[in-house]
Design an enzyme around this catalytic site. Structure first.
Site, PDB file in Angstrom:
ATOM      1  N   LYS A 192       0.973  -1.141  -0.080  1.00 25.54           N
ATOM      2  CA  LYS A 192       0.066   0.013  -0.126  1.00 25.54           C
ATOM      3  C   LYS A 192       0.826   1.232   0.242  1.00 25.54           C
ATOM      4  CE  LYS A 192      -1.977  -1.324   3.889  1.00 25.54           C
ATOM      5  NZ  LYS A 192      -1.443  -2.543   4.027  1.00 25.54           N
ATOM      6  N   ARG A 234      -9.830   1.052   8.561  1.00 22.96           N
ATOM      7  CA  ARG A 234      -8.979  -0.105   9.154  1.00 22.96           C
ATOM      8  C   ARG A 234     -10.093  -0.898   9.583  1.00 22.96           C
ATOM      9  NH1 ARG A 234      -3.432   0.295   8.494  1.00 22.96           N
ATOM     10  NH2 ARG A 234      -2.454  -1.077   9.954  1.00 22.96           N
ATOM     11  N   ARG A 284      11.567  -5.665   4.467  1.00 21.59           N
ATOM     12  CA  ARG A 284      11.408  -4.432   4.223  1.00 21.59           C
ATOM     13  C   ARG A 284      12.314  -3.469   5.198  1.00 21.59           C
ATOM     14  NH1 ARG A 284       5.815  -1.812   5.581  1.00 21.59           N
ATOM     15  NH2 ARG A 284       5.890  -2.980   7.265  1.00 21.59           N
ATOM     16  N   ARG A 319      11.400  -1.481  10.771  1.00 19.42           N
ATOM     17  CA  ARG A 319      10.333  -1.086  11.566  1.00 19.42           C
ATOM     18  C   ARG A 319      10.112  -2.133  12.780  1.00 19.42           C
ATOM     19  NH1 ARG A 319       5.162   0.128   7.808  1.00 19.42           N
ATOM     20  NH2 ARG A 319       4.136  -0.907   9.542  1.00 19.42           N
ATOM     21  N   ARG A 353      -0.267  -8.883  13.427  1.00 19.20           N
ATOM     22  CA  ARG A 353      -0.918  -7.892  12.365  1.00 19.20           C
ATOM     23  C   ARG A 353      -1.946  -8.572  11.556  1.00 19.20           C
ATOM     24  NH1 ARG A 353       4.209  -5.286  10.483  1.00 19.20           N
ATOM     25  NH2 ARG A 353       2.805  -3.944   9.315  1.00 19.20           N
TER      26      ARG A 353
HETATM   27  P1  AP5 Z   1       4.845  -1.496   1.913  1.00 16.85           P
HETATM   28  O1  AP5 Z   1       4.503  -0.633   0.699  1.00 16.85           O
HETATM   29  O2  AP5 Z   1       5.506  -0.922   2.807  1.00 16.85           O
HETATM   30  O3  AP5 Z   1       3.467  -2.232   2.415  1.00 16.85           O
HETATM   31  P2  AP5 Z   1       2.127  -1.820   3.057  1.00 16.85           P
HETATM   32  O4  AP5 Z   1       1.128  -2.609   2.525  1.00 16.85           O
HETATM   33  O5  AP5 Z   1       2.232  -0.477   3.224  1.00 16.85           O
HETATM   34  O6  AP5 Z   1       2.404  -2.494   4.542  1.00 16.85           O
HETATM   35  P3  AP5 Z   1       2.462  -1.897   5.877  1.00 16.85           P
HETATM   36  O7  AP5 Z   1       3.149  -2.867   6.812  1.00 16.85           O
HETATM   37  O8  AP5 Z   1       2.993  -0.470   5.990  1.00 16.85           O
HETATM   38  O9  AP5 Z   1       0.801  -1.962   6.321  1.00 16.85           O
HETATM   39  P4  AP5 Z   1       0.235  -1.856   7.666  1.00 16.85           P
HETATM   40  O10 AP5 Z   1      -1.025  -1.822   6.914  1.00 16.85           O
HETATM   41  O11 AP5 Z   1       0.440  -2.976   8.427  1.00 16.85           O
HETATM   42  O12 AP5 Z   1       0.842  -0.792   8.384  1.00 16.85           O
HETATM   43  P5  AP5 Z   1       0.931   0.825   8.546  1.00 16.85           P
HETATM   44  O13 AP5 Z   1       1.969   1.653   8.470  1.00 16.85           O
HETATM   45  O14 AP5 Z   1      -0.496   1.001   7.968  1.00 16.85           O
HETATM   46  O15 AP5 Z   1       5.479  -2.954   1.236  1.00 16.85           O
HETATM   47  C1  AP5 Z   1       6.138  -3.903   2.027  1.00 16.85           C
HETATM   48  C2  AP5 Z   1       7.643  -4.273   1.388  1.00 16.85           C
HETATM   49  O16 AP5 Z   1       7.429  -5.065   0.228  1.00 16.85           O
HETATM   50  C3  AP5 Z   1       8.408  -3.392   1.467  1.00 16.85           C
HETATM   51  O17 AP5 Z   1       9.864  -3.417   1.593  1.00 16.85           O
HETATM   52  C4  AP5 Z   1       8.493  -3.077  -0.414  1.00 16.85           C
HETATM   53  O18 AP5 Z   1       9.572  -2.647  -0.831  1.00 16.85           O
HETATM   54  C5  AP5 Z   1       8.114  -4.577  -0.772  1.00 16.85           C
HETATM   55  N1  AP5 Z   1       7.171  -4.470  -1.804  1.00 16.85           N
HETATM   56  C6  AP5 Z   1       6.057  -3.554  -2.384  1.00 16.85           C
HETATM   57  N2  AP5 Z   1       5.487  -3.728  -3.580  1.00 16.85           N
HETATM   58  C7  AP5 Z   1       6.484  -5.015  -3.828  1.00 16.85           C
HETATM   59  C8  AP5 Z   1       6.290  -5.906  -5.087  1.00 16.85           C
HETATM   60  N3  AP5 Z   1       5.331  -5.653  -6.035  1.00 16.85           N
HETATM   61  N4  AP5 Z   1       7.077  -6.873  -5.117  1.00 16.85           N
HETATM   62  C9  AP5 Z   1       8.045  -6.979  -4.163  1.00 16.85           C
HETATM   63  N5  AP5 Z   1       8.181  -6.418  -3.169  1.00 16.85           N
HETATM   64  C10 AP5 Z   1       7.100  -5.618  -2.839  1.00 16.85           C
HETATM   65  O19 AP5 Z   1       0.131   0.714  10.259  1.00 16.85           O
HETATM   66  C11 AP5 Z   1       1.212   0.416  11.357  1.00 16.85           C
HETATM   67  C12 AP5 Z   1       0.469   0.291  12.463  1.00 16.85           C
HETATM   68  O20 AP5 Z   1      -0.127   1.763  12.749  1.00 16.85           O
HETATM   69  C13 AP5 Z   1      -0.690  -0.631  12.716  1.00 16.85           C
HETATM   70  O21 AP5 Z   1      -0.230  -1.783  13.063  1.00 16.85           O
HETATM   71  C14 AP5 Z   1      -1.514   0.109  13.806  1.00 16.85           C
HETATM   72  O22 AP5 Z   1      -0.984  -0.334  15.200  1.00 16.85           O
HETATM   73  C15 AP5 Z   1      -1.513   1.772  13.405  1.00 16.85           C
HETATM   74  N6  AP5 Z   1      -2.590   2.050  12.471  1.00 16.85           N
HETATM   75  C16 AP5 Z   1      -2.139   2.803  11.500  1.00 16.85           C
HETATM   76  N7  AP5 Z   1      -3.430   2.873  10.782  1.00 16.85           N
HETATM   77  C17 AP5 Z   1      -4.336   2.820  11.668  1.00 16.85           C
HETATM   78  C18 AP5 Z   1      -5.790   2.901  11.632  1.00 16.85           C
HETATM   79  N8  AP5 Z   1      -6.495   3.244  10.602  1.00 16.85           N
HETATM   80  N9  AP5 Z   1      -6.317   2.521  12.894  1.00 16.85           N
HETATM   81  C19 AP5 Z   1      -5.850   2.104  13.961  1.00 16.85           C
HETATM   82  N10 AP5 Z   1      -4.373   1.931  13.861  1.00 16.85           N
HETATM   83  C20 AP5 Z   1      -3.710   2.216  13.056  1.00 16.85           C
END
Ligand code: AP5
Length: 217
Positions: free
Chosen positions: A13, A88, A127, A160, A171
């Protein structure tokens, strides 16, 4: 355009959000990024969010919704935005729908990034994120030319805290239980579009942009 990206942790994402938002010239609003910058800045919001993030749990809705509502009222989000990581769960989605309706707006599209479980584990475990500019890398799939250093800005790369194996597993459970129901919620609203998010990053971006163009026509 008002767009939401949804998909499991590691679906890509954040990676796709930066390309799509820049292509559409709209701001990317990533709740994870906002929380992380508040944690590293030592703010009150960061203090409230940290323990939940470290465990891989969702930050309470009242904290998250207040933060997003305030961000979406900023000037740069008036002509459109791309939400990454919000909503979410169904209560967040319902609150977003109500907020937008109060402002005379609605969501245009929810783009689901579809990736299987094993691929997500591979992506999260390799990552690395730049401390300075936030650019996301992967040690095998998208490596910087010098390990540990961002090609874009020379910043230091870090892993991270919530990308440890135990936390990743938790997660993914949280995603299944709380976020997955959004897929049928938005399908029922007629705004859901799923794309295959496997394969090289550029191919996924192309698929996303083709889907968006088809939708915009
Ligand atoms: P990346 O693009 O970083 O993936 P992502 O989907 O953004 O993954 P996240 O782990 O950031 O999502 P998340 O939803 O768990 O975390 P968030 O930060 O929102 O890609 C991942 C890896 O794959 C990278 O190394 C990239 O290079 C690689 N990659 C990408 N595309 C690729 C491809 N096509 N082929 C190969 N490799 C590829 O949330 C973190 C925390 O914040 C949550 O756990 C929660 O505690 C809190 N939080 C955030 N939002 C909320 C909410 N709305 N409500 C409550 N708590 C929240």
């Amino acid at each position: 355009m008002r767009l939401v990206l949804v998909g499991p942790p590691g679906a890509g994402k954040g990676t796709q959000a930066q390309f799509i938002a820049s292509h559409l010239a709209i701001p990317k609003v990533s709740t994870g990024d906002i929380f992380r910058s508040n944690v590293s800045g030592g703010t009150e919001l960061g203090r409230q969010a940290k323990a939940f993030m470290d465990r891989g749990d969702l930050v309470p809705d009242e904290v998250t919704i207040a933060m997003v509502a305030s961000r979406l009222q900023e000037e740069d989000a008036q002509a459109g935005f791309l939400l990454d990581g919000f909503p979410r769960n169904v209560p967040q989605a319902e609150t977003l729908k109500k907020l937008l309706a109060d402002w005379g707006m609605r969501l245009d599209l929810v783009l689901e990034l579809v990736v299987d479980h094993d691929e997500v584990i591979r992506r999260l475990s390799g990552r690395r994120t730049c401390r300075k500019c936030g650019r996301v890398w992967h040690v095998a799939f998208d490596p910087p030319s010098r390990p540990g250093t961002c090609d874009e800005c020379g910043g230091e790369l870090f892993q991270r805290d919530d990308d440890r194996e135990e936390t990743i597993r938790h997660r993914l459970e949280v995603y299944q239980r709380q976020t997955q129901p959004l897929i049928s919620y938005y399908a029922d609203d007629g705004v859901l579009l799923g794309i295959d998010a496997t394969g090289p990053v550029d191919d996924v971006t192309d698929r996303a942009l083709i889907a968006l163009r088809r939708f915009l026509r």
